[in-house]
Design a protein around this motif. Sequence first.
Motif, PDB file in Angstrom:
ATOM      1  N   GLY A 297       0.809  -1.212   0.000  1.00 47.73           N
ATOM      2  CA  GLY A 297       0.000   0.000   0.000  1.00 47.73           C
ATOM      3  C   GLY A 297       0.838   1.255   0.000  1.00 47.73           C
ATOM      4  O   GLY A 297       1.928   1.287   0.573  1.00 47.73           O
ATOM      5  N   LEU A 298       0.333   2.281  -0.668  1.00 45.61           N
ATOM      6  CA  LEU A 298       1.029   3.565  -0.730  1.00 45.61           C
ATOM      7  C   LEU A 298       0.107   4.648  -0.188  1.00 45.61           C
ATOM      8  O   LEU A 298      -1.036   4.769  -0.620  1.00 45.61           O
ATOM      9  CB  LEU A 298       1.408   3.894  -2.179  1.00 45.61           C
ATOM     10  CG  LEU A 298       2.348   2.913  -2.874  1.00 45.61           C
ATOM     11  CD1 LEU A 298       2.479   3.269  -4.357  1.00 45.61           C
ATOM     12  CD2 LEU A 298       3.715   2.892  -2.201  1.00 45.61           C
TER      13      LEU A 298
ATOM     14  N   ALA B 209      -2.562  -1.090  -3.132  1.00 47.18           N
ATOM     15  CA  ALA B 209      -3.578  -0.135  -2.678  1.00 47.18           C
ATOM     16  C   ALA B 209      -2.970   1.254  -2.581  1.00 47.18           C
ATOM     17  O   ALA B 209      -1.817   1.400  -2.184  1.00 47.18           O
ATOM     18  CB  ALA B 209      -4.125  -0.566  -1.326  1.00 47.18           C
ATOM     19  N   VAL B 210      -3.747   2.253  -2.966  1.00 42.28           N
ATOM     20  CA  VAL B 210      -3.273   3.631  -2.873  1.00 42.28           C
ATOM     21  C   VAL B 210      -4.324   4.488  -2.196  1.00 42.28           C
ATOM     22  O   VAL B 210      -5.520   4.339  -2.444  1.00 42.28           O
ATOM     23  CB  VAL B 210      -2.987   4.240  -4.266  1.00 42.28           C
ATOM     24  CG1 VAL B 210      -2.552   5.696  -4.131  1.00 42.28           C
ATOM     25  CG2 VAL B 210      -1.935   3.452  -4.997  1.00 42.28           C
ATOM     26  N   GLU B 211      -3.883   5.340  -1.320  1.00 36.92           N
ATOM     27  CA  GLU B 211      -4.756   6.350  -0.750  1.00 36.92           C
ATOM     28  C   GLU B 211      -4.036   7.685  -0.873  1.00 36.92           C
ATOM     29  O   GLU B 211      -2.912   7.846  -0.396  1.00 36.92           O
ATOM     30  CB  GLU B 211      -5.067   6.002   0.716  1.00 36.92           C
ATOM     31  CG  GLU B 211      -5.901   7.006   1.462  1.00 36.92           C
ATOM     32  CD  GLU B 211      -7.386   6.973   1.142  1.00 36.92           C
ATOM     33  OE1 GLU B 211      -7.859   6.035   0.440  1.00 36.92           O
ATOM     34  OE2 GLU B 211      -8.076   7.891   1.594  1.00 36.92           O
TER      35      GLU B 211
END
Lengths: 213, 213
Positions: free
Chosen positions: A175-176, A191-193
Amino acid sequence: MKNENIKSVPLVVIKRLPRYYRYLGELLKQGVTRISSKDLSEKMGVTASQIRQDLNCFGGFGQQGYGYNIEKLYQEIADILGLNRGYRTIIIGAGNLGHALANHSNFEKRGFKLVGIFDSNSDVVGSKINNLIVSHIDDIETFFENEGADIAILALPKSSVKEVADRLIALNIKGLWNFSYTELDVPDNVAVENVHLSDSLMTLSYKLTELNE
Amino acid sequence: MKNENIKSVPLVVIKRLPRYYRYLGELLKQGVTRISSKDLSEKMGVTASQIRQDLNCFGGFGQQGYGYNIEKLYQEIADILGLNRGYRTIIIGAGNLGHALANHSNFEKRGFKLVGIFDSNSDVVGSKINNLIVSHIDDIETFFENEGADIAILALPKSSVKEVADRLIALNIKGLWNFSYTELDVPDNVAVENVHLSDSLMTLSYKLTELNE
DNA sequence: TAGATTGTTAATCGATTAACAATC
DNA sequence: TAGATTGTTAATCGATTAACAATC
């Protein structure tokens, strides 16, 4: 393996979970043990219907005639959000923002483990932040060989973020959390937020302008 | 005075404007002068319909058979968002986060003027950040008598944020950009935009968990 | 048991997408 | 003018709210 049979929960519901979690945490701290969707809805300024619908995306956590056990619901939401998985987190970019995030005690409290800080500026490399020594970004590959991480916090300038993101993706980052003012292209299994602070400030600016015209 | 006759634009549309603004800015920098909703939609990964609908909430900025003049549209969006009003901004809390936000050059570029930084810690008061000297929070009333500000960035601990917010509201602040992990109670004529970093990280945590189960 | 409140279905509301006539 | 693309209306889709039977 993502289960393709089950209809996935809308993102709009997911984004409300942390807020429920926060309110439940406060109630818990106050020693309250149970609450009905109606009482919680009044506290939070949403409808009771929405609370019940949201929670029932994940299972029936309540009890007719009683309401919800707060302790239990709190744990369930933590579970859903993955807060007890001890995700290993690294920060890329030891500037002011990286610093601020490293010292943000909330994250450790929420079950994330800060295990590394990286920067490309040799003036910063070697200095200590929150008990961690800042490593050079070029040591990231070695770090992943030996220790690894699940989440990378991208607190570095727009100009270098894409290159770094690609390196992290090659290292199988999961995730980033992206604070740079760009959108990242990532494969489906990452996953990116995004936290686009400028966007948020511009939204505030609009609200302000609308109120005062 | 808010015009109650005109149906106000949904917040969901407003929140997309900064993103349009960003993409248009990049195109402009590349020297592109016009674009159709179709081409823009492909670049941004949204539908052309949505772009046209969104923009038409504010007026007909395009031209049949031609598309949109990027320079003009860019200015129109800036106008809608109030980016050229030179909003005077202060930061409350000169910790790492306050520091990071003060040095975030994007804000000045977007038309916001940083005019003051305040803190309650006497170790920090008097130090210089980004050409501004940090003042004591108790000088805030005097500051407003002499200079004033439109937007306050709340980068201070949860424990003191409500008290400070109330003081700012009493001083007729127009907008609060709230980084503290609490929700603020404000009167209708004060705009608030929350940046709940923990919520964002928990959302990422969910996405991660979902992808890997 | 009677009262309360959930889980869930059905109704409403709002936002997104599709379609196309207007027009540059 | 012919082609392109908007502005806008209508259709679809999804999310929220209301209602109520199930049940603790």
